[in-house]
Design a protein around this motif. Structure first.
Motif, PDB file in Angstrom:
ATOM      1  N   MET A   1      -3.399  17.403  -5.776  1.00 40.38           N
ATOM      2  CA  MET A   1      -3.826  16.020  -5.968  1.00 40.38           C
ATOM      3  C   MET A   1      -4.188  15.379  -4.622  1.00 40.38           C
ATOM      4  SD  MET A   1      -4.279  13.933  -8.473  1.00 40.38           S
ATOM      5  CE  MET A   1      -3.222  14.653  -9.733  1.00 40.38           C
ATOM      6  N   LYS A   2      -3.291  15.610  -3.644  1.00 45.68           N
ATOM      7  CA  LYS A   2      -3.514  15.029  -2.319  1.00 45.68           C
ATOM      8  C   LYS A   2      -4.768  15.594  -1.681  1.00 45.68           C
ATOM      9  CE  LYS A   2      -1.329  14.771   2.183  1.00 45.68           C
ATOM     10  NZ  LYS A   2      -0.184  15.197   2.985  1.00 45.68           N
ATOM     11  N   LYS A   3      -4.961  16.914  -1.792  1.00 47.98           N
ATOM     12  CA  LYS A   3      -6.147  17.556  -1.216  1.00 47.98           C
ATOM     13  C   LYS A   3      -7.417  17.028  -1.862  1.00 47.98           C
ATOM     14  CE  LYS A   3      -8.137  22.081  -0.239  1.00 47.98           C
ATOM     15  NZ  LYS A   3      -7.972  23.532  -0.407  1.00 47.98           N
ATOM     16  N   LYS A   4      -7.369  16.841  -3.175  1.00 48.94           N
ATOM     17  CA  LYS A   4      -8.535  16.321  -3.903  1.00 48.94           C
ATOM     18  C   LYS A   4      -8.895  14.930  -3.401  1.00 48.94           C
ATOM     19  CE  LYS A   4     -10.064  15.114  -8.562  1.00 48.94           C
ATOM     20  NZ  LYS A   4      -9.670  15.030  -9.984  1.00 48.94           N
ATOM     21  N   TYR A   5      -7.877  14.101  -3.172  1.00 51.72           N
ATOM     22  CA  TYR A   5      -8.111  12.731  -2.689  1.00 51.72           C
ATOM     23  C   TYR A   5      -8.802  12.748  -1.329  1.00 51.72           C
ATOM     24  CZ  TYR A   5      -7.049   8.173  -0.680  1.00 51.72           C
ATOM     25  OH  TYR A   5      -7.146   6.959  -0.065  1.00 51.72           O
ATOM     26  N   TYR A   6      -8.307  13.595  -0.421  1.00 52.83           N
ATOM     27  CA  TYR A   6      -8.896  13.636   0.920  1.00 52.83           C
ATOM     28  C   TYR A   6     -10.317  14.179   0.909  1.00 52.83           C
ATOM     29  CZ  TYR A   6      -4.636  12.250   3.326  1.00 52.83           C
ATOM     30  OH  TYR A   6      -3.562  11.542   3.788  1.00 52.83           O
ATOM     31  N   LEU A 230      -5.557   5.704 -12.544  1.00 51.89           N
ATOM     32  CA  LEU A 230      -4.592   4.990 -11.711  1.00 51.89           C
ATOM     33  C   LEU A 230      -3.346   5.823 -11.448  1.00 51.89           C
ATOM     34  CD1 LEU A 230      -4.938   1.440 -13.288  1.00 51.89           C
ATOM     35  CD2 LEU A 230      -5.510   2.061 -10.933  1.00 51.89           C
ATOM     36  N   GLU A 231      -2.911   6.568 -12.465  1.00 53.19           N
ATOM     37  CA  GLU A 231      -1.742   7.437 -12.263  1.00 53.19           C
ATOM     38  C   GLU A 231      -2.024   8.475 -11.180  1.00 53.19           C
ATOM     39  OE1 GLU A 231       1.177   6.053 -15.169  1.00 53.19           O
ATOM     40  OE2 GLU A 231       1.176   7.127 -13.274  1.00 53.19           O
ATOM     41  N   ASP A 232      -3.244   9.032 -11.207  1.00 54.18           N
ATOM     42  CA  ASP A 232      -3.624   9.990 -10.158  1.00 54.18           C
ATOM     43  C   ASP A 232      -3.606   9.326  -8.786  1.00 54.18           C
ATOM     44  OD1 ASP A 232      -6.144  11.872 -12.048  1.00 54.18           O
ATOM     45  OD2 ASP A 232      -3.952  11.985 -11.979  1.00 54.18           O
ATOM     46  N   MET A 233      -4.160   8.124  -8.717  1.00 56.40           N
ATOM     47  CA  MET A 233      -4.198   7.398  -7.450  1.00 56.40           C
ATOM     48  C   MET A 233      -2.784   7.031  -6.978  1.00 56.40           C
ATOM     49  SD  MET A 233      -7.503   4.913  -8.082  1.00 56.40           S
ATOM     50  CE  MET A 233      -7.443   4.206  -6.437  1.00 56.40           C
ATOM     51  N   ILE A 234      -1.908   6.680  -7.942  1.00 56.40           N
ATOM     52  CA  ILE A 234      -0.523   6.341  -7.591  1.00 56.40           C
ATOM     53  C   ILE A 234       0.189   7.554  -7.004  1.00 56.40           C
ATOM     54  CG2 ILE A 234       1.738   5.809  -8.605  1.00 56.40           C
ATOM     55  CD1 ILE A 234       0.216   3.868 -10.506  1.00 56.40           C
ATOM     56  N   VAL A 235      -0.002   8.711  -7.634  1.00 57.07           N
ATOM     57  CA  VAL A 235       0.621   9.941  -7.127  1.00 57.07           C
ATOM     58  C   VAL A 235       0.094  10.261  -5.722  1.00 57.07           C
ATOM     59  CG1 VAL A 235       0.806  12.438  -7.446  1.00 57.07           C
ATOM     60  CG2 VAL A 235       1.062  10.908  -9.402  1.00 57.07           C
ATOM     61  N   SER A 236      -1.247  10.155  -5.580  1.00 56.44           N
ATOM     62  CA  SER A 236      -1.859  10.437  -4.277  1.00 56.44           C
ATOM     63  C   SER A 236      -1.341   9.481  -3.208  1.00 56.44           C
ATOM     64  CB  SER A 236      -3.383  10.326  -4.395  1.00 56.44           C
ATOM     65  OG  SER A 236      -3.978  10.499  -3.138  1.00 56.44           O
ATOM     66  N   THR A 237      -1.233   8.198  -3.573  1.00 63.45           N
ATOM     67  CA  THR A 237      -0.747   7.198  -2.618  1.00 63.45           C
ATOM     68  C   THR A 237       0.708   7.455  -2.246  1.00 63.45           C
ATOM     69  OG1 THR A 237      -2.271   5.574  -3.545  1.00 63.45           O
ATOM     70  CG2 THR A 237      -0.489   4.721  -2.185  1.00 63.45           C
ATOM     71  N   ARG A 238       1.513   7.820  -3.240  1.00 68.32           N
ATOM     72  CA  ARG A 238       2.923   8.134  -2.956  1.00 68.32           C
ATOM     73  C   ARG A 238       3.051   9.317  -2.003  1.00 68.32           C
ATOM     74  NH1 ARG A 238       5.375   7.307  -9.047  1.00 68.32           N
ATOM     75  NH2 ARG A 238       6.057   5.133  -8.777  1.00 68.32           N
ATOM     76  N   LEU A 239       2.204  10.330  -2.218  1.00 67.94           N
ATOM     77  CA  LEU A 239       2.218  11.489  -1.322  1.00 67.94           C
ATOM     78  C   LEU A 239       1.900  11.087   0.117  1.00 67.94           C
ATOM     79  CD1 LEU A 239       0.424  14.197  -3.517  1.00 67.94           C
ATOM     80  CD2 LEU A 239       2.816  14.208  -2.792  1.00 67.94           C
ATOM     81  N   GLN A 240       0.916  10.194   0.238  1.00 65.53           N
ATOM     82  CA  GLN A 240       0.567   9.716   1.583  1.00 65.53           C
ATOM     83  C   GLN A 240       1.717   8.923   2.203  1.00 65.53           C
ATOM     84  OE1 GLN A 240      -3.578   8.081   1.881  1.00 65.53           O
ATOM     85  NE2 GLN A 240      -3.628   8.612  -0.280  1.00 65.53           N
ATOM     86  N   ILE A 241       2.366   8.092   1.388  1.00 61.14           N
ATOM     87  CA  ILE A 241       3.509   7.316   1.896  1.00 61.14           C
ATOM     88  C   ILE A 241       4.632   8.259   2.325  1.00 61.14           C
ATOM     89  CG2 ILE A 241       5.325   5.688   1.245  1.00 61.14           C
ATOM     90  CD1 ILE A 241       3.235   4.348  -0.598  1.00 61.14           C
ATOM     91  N   GLU A 242       4.907   9.281   1.497  1.00 65.12           N
ATOM     92  CA  GLU A 242       5.971  10.229   1.829  1.00 65.12           C
ATOM     93  C   GLU A 242       5.651  10.992   3.108  1.00 65.12           C
ATOM     94  OE1 GLU A 242       7.232  11.092  -2.822  1.00 65.12           O
ATOM     95  OE2 GLU A 242       6.513  12.737  -1.552  1.00 65.12           O
ATOM     96  N   GLU A 432       2.327   0.854   5.687  1.00 62.94           N
ATOM     97  CA  GLU A 432       2.432  -0.466   5.069  1.00 62.94           C
ATOM     98  C   GLU A 432       1.260  -0.724   4.122  1.00 62.94           C
ATOM     99  OE1 GLU A 432       4.894  -3.416   7.994  1.00 62.94           O
ATOM    100  OE2 GLU A 432       2.760  -3.224   8.314  1.00 62.94           O
ATOM    101  N   PHE A 433       0.067  -0.322   4.586  1.00 60.61           N
ATOM    102  CA  PHE A 433      -1.137  -0.500   3.771  1.00 60.61           C
ATOM    103  C   PHE A 433      -1.004   0.260   2.449  1.00 60.61           C
ATOM    104  CE2 PHE A 433      -5.591  -1.259   3.008  1.00 60.61           C
ATOM    105  CZ  PHE A 433      -6.014  -0.134   2.328  1.00 60.61           C
ATOM    106  N   HIS A 434      -0.522   1.512   2.525  1.00 59.46           N
ATOM    107  CA  HIS A 434      -0.394   2.319   1.310  1.00 59.46           C
ATOM    108  C   HIS A 434       0.728   1.810   0.411  1.00 59.46           C
ATOM    109  CE1 HIS A 434      -3.472   5.198   2.196  1.00 59.46           C
ATOM    110  NE2 HIS A 434      -2.930   5.555   3.352  1.00 59.46           N
ATOM    111  N   VAL A 435       1.795   1.275   1.024  1.00 56.34           N
ATOM    112  CA  VAL A 435       2.878   0.699   0.218  1.00 56.34           C
ATOM    113  C   VAL A 435       2.351  -0.484  -0.595  1.00 56.34           C
ATOM    114  CG1 VAL A 435       5.037  -0.615   0.321  1.00 56.34           C
ATOM    115  CG2 VAL A 435       4.785   1.476   1.676  1.00 56.34           C
ATOM    116  N   GLU A 436       1.570  -1.337   0.080  1.00 54.14           N
ATOM    117  CA  GLU A 436       0.995  -2.483  -0.625  1.00 54.14           C
ATOM    118  C   GLU A 436      -0.030  -2.013  -1.655  1.00 54.14           C
ATOM    119  OE1 GLU A 436      -1.121  -6.783   0.363  1.00 54.14           O
ATOM    120  OE2 GLU A 436      -0.169  -5.615   1.948  1.00 54.14           O
ATOM    121  N   GLN A 440      -0.109  -2.629  -5.755  1.00 56.00           N
ATOM    122  CA  GLN A 440      -1.278  -3.118  -6.486  1.00 56.00           C
ATOM    123  C   GLN A 440      -1.688  -2.156  -7.592  1.00 56.00           C
ATOM    124  OE1 GLN A 440      -2.739  -6.079  -6.105  1.00 56.00           O
ATOM    125  NE2 GLN A 440      -1.349  -6.656  -4.442  1.00 56.00           N
ATOM    126  N   LEU A 441      -1.651  -0.864  -7.283  1.00 59.32           N
ATOM    127  CA  LEU A 441      -2.023   0.140  -8.283  1.00 59.32           C
ATOM    128  C   LEU A 441      -1.048   0.117  -9.463  1.00 59.32           C
ATOM    129  CD1 LEU A 441      -2.972   3.148  -5.955  1.00 59.32           C
ATOM    130  CD2 LEU A 441      -4.537   1.831  -7.392  1.00 59.32           C
TER     131      LEU A 441
END
Length: 623
Positions: A1-6, A230-242, A432-436, A440-441
């Motif tokens: 998922m993360k690789k696909k996003y990038y 949105l679920e895909d984006m949420i997972v991707s964003t969480r991975l980036q935050i982690e 911080e940007f990804h947390v916010e 939103q997501l």
């Protein structure tokens, strides 16, 4: 998922295009053409030479409803062609007729259009039919936006390429307006719609969910699909935050601590640089003294050489006089004889000669003694100079040792530490940007879940952009204004009500038309840099008509409200944009002329309005 996003983000960096040529053509008319390039393009010169006409031609081919003004020089020209080159190295040509407004597309460059038949495309946006100029250019820009809200009731309208044009092309009237550049002209561009377009461009999310505010089974299906995305984006964003949290797990700083640490290090770095500058200055003084000493020593050696040459002459004279004395002695030993002619005695002794020779010998010996003393004194001075030279060389070596072994390595460590802190700070901000963004997501996902669960859910329009995005946007504009030297100290804030920037605590209208032009230019360029930084869609073309002609800066010699043209800002404006060459294009149409050192680095046209000097204007003078 993360690789696909990038991968998706990376694709967007290659999206967009630049205008590589513009051509105005007509039957039995000489083509009016200019070629353009990636980076900065400046077209300047006298008034009424076609600069604004160029703007109008580009705007018309990019879907404008108004044809270029019917100026005398344009009589007989019937079509405008624009060659565009994408950042993934494809070339297309768009043509629009001035007679009937029809548009055509060629899948080739301007020089090859004679090889293929043009494809007619729609001159209006139609989201249900991709065979139109808008869908084509949106695709090249990487934009898949469909709808934006047009009123507070949540009704939507299509997002078109014109929405990008309105925030990337500012004509000479709009560029000086005190209102935000996001508000477009024309009755169909309402305040809500303009703000929705701005939010869409700044967030990468359109308003498809507001489609006519209908709660139907079709909308439920769309909402479910949106939830999946949105679920895909949420997972991707969480991975980036982690990932960022993992990288920052050993860091206990908050953003204020980062800024303070960076500021403290920069102060220390500045102090070390001052020490280095002082030592460099001292070294230069020693160097200058060393050159004087070497020059003095060289002069003394030259004097010594001449003294030694004089000494040899004196010694040679003594040898000659000694020979004369010896000859006189032997002459006195001869037997007296009579002169065979007059029968008188030869004079065998000349007392006066002996005395003269002796006196001359004494005189030369005295001079030789004095000369030897002078030579000794000169040699002593040379030794003194040599010692002084050695001392100066030792001092220079000491300074070099301090610089190379102590200060410069420390300077490098300071720079490394500052770079490390800046990197960590940026990662902290990014987290911080990804947390916010995650918040939103999640809110948006929950919102669509309500749509699925409840047919009577009421949609509300909110055109606000999250604060981290706004802060990033303001920082980009702040850096632009600093680079352009518009003021010594710059602060930039965002007015959420007016959707515009506030500079040094003042609204744009407080600065006058000249400042408004520069601030509006910074606004639209800031949007471009922001979208590039976040990998969001944008055509990556900025066209500005007269951003500098009306600019005036405060006259520093007076405290009154009088203003004079500030050349420093104009030069800084051109110099900065000339460095922005990768993946973006700026077309500046202005009376102001770039600095001489900038012109070789950019694409530059100067229209003279003089048929015997240079290029007359955009449209050739008809003969």
């Amino acid at each position: 998922m993360k690789k696909k996003y990038y991968l998706e983000v990376k694709k967007l960096y290659n999206k967009g295009f630049y205008i590589s040529a513009l051509s105005l053509r007509g039957r039995n008319k000489e083509n009016a053409e200019i070629t353009l390039a990636e980076g900065l393009n400046v077209i300047s010169g006298a008034s009424d030479t076609g600069k604004t006409f160029i703007f109008e031609c580009i705007n018309y081919v990019f879907g404008g409803s108004t044809k270029p003004k019917n100026i005398i020089e344009s009589n007989g020209y019937t079509e405008i062609l624009i060659e565009i080159t994408t950042y993934d190295e494809r070339v297309f040509t768009l043509k629009r007729n001035l007679t009937d407004g029809k548009m055509f597309k060629y899948d080739c460059g301007l020089k090859e259009i004679y090889k293929q038949a043009p494809i007619e495309i729609g001159n209006q946006h139609n989201k249900d039919d991709e065979n139109n100029y808008s869908s084509f250019l949106l695709s090249l820009s990487g934009a898949t936006y469909k709808n934006v809200v047009k009123n507070k009731s949540g009704h939507t309208t299509s997002f078109s390429f014109r929405d990008f044009v309105h925030i990337s092309m500012l004509h000479e009237k709009k560029i000086i307006e005190s209102a935000s550049p996001i508000y477009s002209e024309g009755s169909r561009f309402t305040k809500t719609r303009s703000e929705s377009v701005f939010r869409t461009i700044m967030t990468g999310k359109d308003d498809s969910a507001f489609e006519e505010n209908k709660k139907s089974d079709t909308e439920k299906l769309r909402a479910k699909a949106k939830i999946d995305v949105l679920e895909d984006m949420i997972v991707s964003t969480r991975l980036q935050i982690e990932e960022l949290t993992s990288e920052l797990k050993s860091v206990n700083f908050n953003i204020e601590d980062f800024e303070k640490s960076i500021s403290d290090l920069k102060v220390q770095l500045s102090e070390k640089k001052q020490t280095i500058n002082l030592l460099e200055s001292k070294k230069q003084q020693y160097w200058d003294t060393l050159q004087i000493l070497k020059s003095d020593k060289m002069l003394l050696n030259e004097i010594k050489s001449r003294f030694n040459l004089l000494k040899k002459n004196y010694e040679s004279d003594l040898e000659r006089l000694a020979f004369i004395e010896e000859a006189e002695y032997y002459l006195g030993q001869l037997i007296d004889v009579k002169c065979p002619i007059c029968n008188s005695d030869f004079i065998s002794e000349v007392p006066e000669l002996n005395q003269a020779v002796a006196a001359e010998i004494d005189k030369i010996r005295f001079q030789l003694y004095d000369l030897n003393e002078t030579i000794k004194e000169t040699e002593q001075k040379i030794v003194v100079k040599e010692n002084e030279i050695q001392q100066i060389n030792n001092e220079i070596k000491k300074i070099d040792t301090i610089l190379e072994e102590e200060l410069k390595p420390i300077l490098g460590k300071f720079n490394e530490k500052i770079d490390e802190l800046i990197l960590l700070r940026d990662k902290y901000k990014e987290r911080e940007f990804h947390v916010e963004k995650l918040t939103q997501l999640q809110k948006e996902r929950d919102y669509f879940k309500k749509i699925v669960e409840n047919n009577n859910t009421t949609l509300t329009v909110n055109n606000d952009i999250n604060e981290n995005s706004i802060k990033l946007f303001c920082n980009i504009i702040k850096k632009l204004l600093e680079e352009w030297k518009i003021e010594e100290h710059i602060t930039v804030e965002f007015d959420h009500d007016k959707k515009d920037i506030i500079v040094n605590g003042k609204a744009k209208g407080s600065f006058g038309k000249g400042y408004a032009a520069v601030l509006n230019s910074a606004f639209v360029i800031g949007i471009l840099q922001y979208t590039i930084m976040l990998g969001l869609p944008h055509p990556k073309v900025i066209v500005l008509d007269s951003p500098l002609t009306t600019f005036k800066g405060k006259d520093k010699s007076t405290s009154s409200d009088e203003f004079v043209i500030n050349d420093e800002v104009k030069q800084a404006f051109f110099k900065y944009l000339s460095t922005q060459k990768s993946g973006m294009q700026f077309i500046i149409l202005d009376n102001a002329i770039p600095p001489k050192e900038v012109i070789p680095k950019i694409k530059y046209y100067y229209f003279t309005k003089n048929e015997s000097l240079g290029r007359y204007g955009f449209i050739p003078l008809q003969k």
